[in-house]
Write a protein that holds these residues in place. Structure first.
Motif, short mmCIF file in Angstrom:
data_model
loop_
_atom_site.label_atom_id
_atom_site.label_comp_id
_atom_site.label_asym_id
_atom_site.label_seq_id
_atom_site.Cartn_x
_atom_site.Cartn_y
_atom_site.Cartn_z
N GLY A 40 44.71 -1.58 24.41
CA GLY A 40 44.18 -2.93 24.21
C GLY A 40 44.05 -3.71 25.51
N ILE A 41 45.03 -3.56 26.40
CA ILE A 41 45.00 -4.29 27.68
C ILE A 41 43.93 -3.72 28.61
N THR A 42 43.83 -2.41 28.67
CA THR A 42 43.03 -1.78 29.73
C THR A 42 41.60 -1.41 29.36
N GLU A 43 41.28 -1.38 28.07
CA GLU A 43 39.94 -0.87 27.68
C GLU A 43 38.81 -1.67 28.29
N PHE A 44 38.92 -2.99 28.33
CA PHE A 44 37.80 -3.81 28.80
C PHE A 44 38.01 -4.37 30.19
N LEU A 45 39.17 -4.07 30.79
CA LEU A 45 39.39 -4.43 32.19
C LEU A 45 38.94 -3.26 33.07
N PRO A 46 38.43 -3.53 34.26
CA PRO A 46 37.90 -2.45 35.11
C PRO A 46 39.01 -1.68 35.84
N SER A 100 34.26 0.28 31.76
CA SER A 100 33.81 -1.10 31.94
C SER A 100 33.48 -1.37 33.41
N GLY A 101 34.33 -0.84 34.32
CA GLY A 101 34.09 -1.06 35.74
C GLY A 101 32.78 -0.47 36.20
N ALA A 102 32.48 0.75 35.75
CA ALA A 102 31.23 1.40 36.14
C ALA A 102 30.03 0.64 35.59
N THR A 103 30.12 0.20 34.34
CA THR A 103 29.01 -0.55 33.73
C THR A 103 28.82 -1.90 34.41
N VAL A 114 44.55 -6.20 18.28
CA VAL A 114 45.16 -7.50 18.57
C VAL A 114 45.25 -7.73 20.08
N VAL A 115 45.72 -6.74 20.80
CA VAL A 115 45.91 -6.89 22.25
C VAL A 115 44.56 -7.01 22.96
N ALA A 116 43.56 -6.26 22.51
CA ALA A 116 42.23 -6.32 23.13
C ALA A 116 41.61 -7.70 22.98
N MET A 117 41.84 -8.36 21.86
CA MET A 117 41.32 -9.72 21.65
C MET A 117 41.82 -10.65 22.76
N ILE A 118 43.09 -10.53 23.06
CA ILE A 118 43.70 -11.37 24.10
C ILE A 118 43.18 -10.97 25.48
N ALA A 119 43.10 -9.66 25.71
CA ALA A 119 42.71 -9.15 27.03
C ALA A 119 41.28 -9.55 27.39
N ILE A 120 40.37 -9.52 26.41
CA ILE A 120 38.97 -9.88 26.67
C ILE A 120 38.87 -11.34 27.12
N LYS A 121 39.54 -12.23 26.41
CA LYS A 121 39.50 -13.65 26.78
C LYS A 121 40.09 -13.88 28.17
N PHE A 122 41.20 -13.19 28.46
CA PHE A 122 41.82 -13.28 29.78
C PHE A 122 40.87 -12.80 30.86
N PHE A 123 40.24 -11.66 30.63
CA PHE A 123 39.37 -11.04 31.61
C PHE A 123 38.18 -11.94 31.96
N ILE A 124 37.53 -12.47 30.95
CA ILE A 124 36.37 -13.33 31.18
C ILE A 124 36.77 -14.58 31.96
N GLY A 125 37.93 -15.12 31.65
CA GLY A 125 38.41 -16.29 32.38
C GLY A 125 38.67 -15.99 33.84
N VAL A 126 39.30 -14.84 34.12
CA VAL A 126 39.60 -14.45 35.50
C VAL A 126 38.32 -14.15 36.27
N VAL A 127 37.41 -13.40 35.66
CA VAL A 127 36.15 -13.03 36.34
C VAL A 127 35.34 -14.27 36.69
N SER A 128 35.28 -15.21 35.76
CA SER A 128 34.50 -16.43 35.99
C SER A 128 35.05 -17.24 37.16
N ARG A 129 36.36 -17.21 37.36
CA ARG A 129 36.99 -18.01 38.43
C ARG A 129 37.20 -17.24 39.72
#
Length: 263
Positions: free
Chosen positions: A14-20, A157-160, A218-233
């Motif tokens: 959940g943590i790592t799937e959508f983070l690069p 995700s990182g490659a894409t 459950v964990v991926a839901m949290i990780a996605i929101k975190f990731f988008i926030g970090v990337v944007s900033r």
């Protein structure tokens, strides 16, 4: 494998799937450190529980998945290169999945690319193309970038995302498109693994899969929101540094005689 293993691997997925930072790499490392036996089921488990992460994308971005045939066509075209190359190279990929050393070097090289890209594509933090601006040729290119992630440790995700940046997409849009493209890619991988093991799967193993999928959702839901926030900033450089440090630590352990290979 027991339920505690399933929960831990679900958290890792959940943590790592959508983070690069490579979910496959982290799953291999986590399985190795917990001493989980390298079997047909455990390999399938690491793929099948990705279905929970898929559902998190559908829940968070459900409006984007409302009937929109242009959007679906782009996703399908981008999915094809990975499907074709993955089918042709499946034996090679299966072999590489057991190598922690391959993961370590991929983490380091991918981390260097992320750090470099964050500076080179700094102008794409808030401006750039969106998913709606992509054509079918762009979709094929993104699919080819995603196919590179069949090498463990590279990060799908990182490659894409890297492919999106080279096409001029802004960082947030590139990250979100990597989420969308994960849906058909991971759904196909999940279905393929299920078809391979459904005749031999045991009731206890079904429960392990369900636990892993629920936790990863459950964990991926949290990780996605975190990731988008970090990337944007802050962009991607933090994830790049993390990959480099983790890869170096793994290589140091291997070269000092620690057995991190799958059992």
């Amino acid at each position: 494998m027991d339920f505690m293993h399933a929960i831990i691997l679900g958290i890792v997925e959940g943590i790592t799937e959508f983070l690069p930072i490579s979910s496959t790499g982290h799953m291999i490392i986590a399985s190795s450190m917990m001493g989980i036996e390298d079997s047909t089921f455990t390999k399938a488990f690491e793929v099948i529980i990705q279905f929970g992460a898929i559902l998190s994308v559908l829940v968070l971005y459900w409006r984007r998945f409302l009937p929109n045939w242009s959007f679906y066509k782009k996703l399908f075209v981008a999915f094809l290169p990975t499907a074709i190359i993955g089918f042709l190279a499946k034996d090679v990929v299966e072999h590489l999945l057991g190598s922690v050393q391959v993961v370590a070097w991929s983490l380091i090289l991918g981390g260097l690319v992320l750090v470099w890209s964050d500076k080179y594509f700094a102008h794409l933090t808030s401006m750039g193309r969106t998913t709606n601006d992509l054509n079918y040729k762009d979709s094929v290119k993104l699919g080819l970038f995603q196919a590179i992630a069949m090498i463990p440790g590279v990060s799908r995700s990182g490659a894409t995302i890297m492919g999106g940046l080279t096409l001029g997409m802004n960082k947030k849009e590139a990250a979100e498109f990597s989420f969308f493209l994960a849906v058909p890619t991971m759904a196909a991988a999940t279905l393929y693994k299920l078809l391979k093991i459904y005749k031999t799967i045991e009731p206890q193993q079904i429960n392990l899969l369900l636990v892993g999928m629920v936790v990863s959702f459950v964990v991926a839901m949290i990780a996605i929101k975190f990731f988008i926030g970090v990337v944007s900033r802050y962009g991607f450089r933090g994830f790049g540094y993390y990959r480099i440090v983790l890869g170096i630590i793994i290589l140091a352990l291997i070269y000092t005689g620690h057995d991190l290979q799958m059992n």
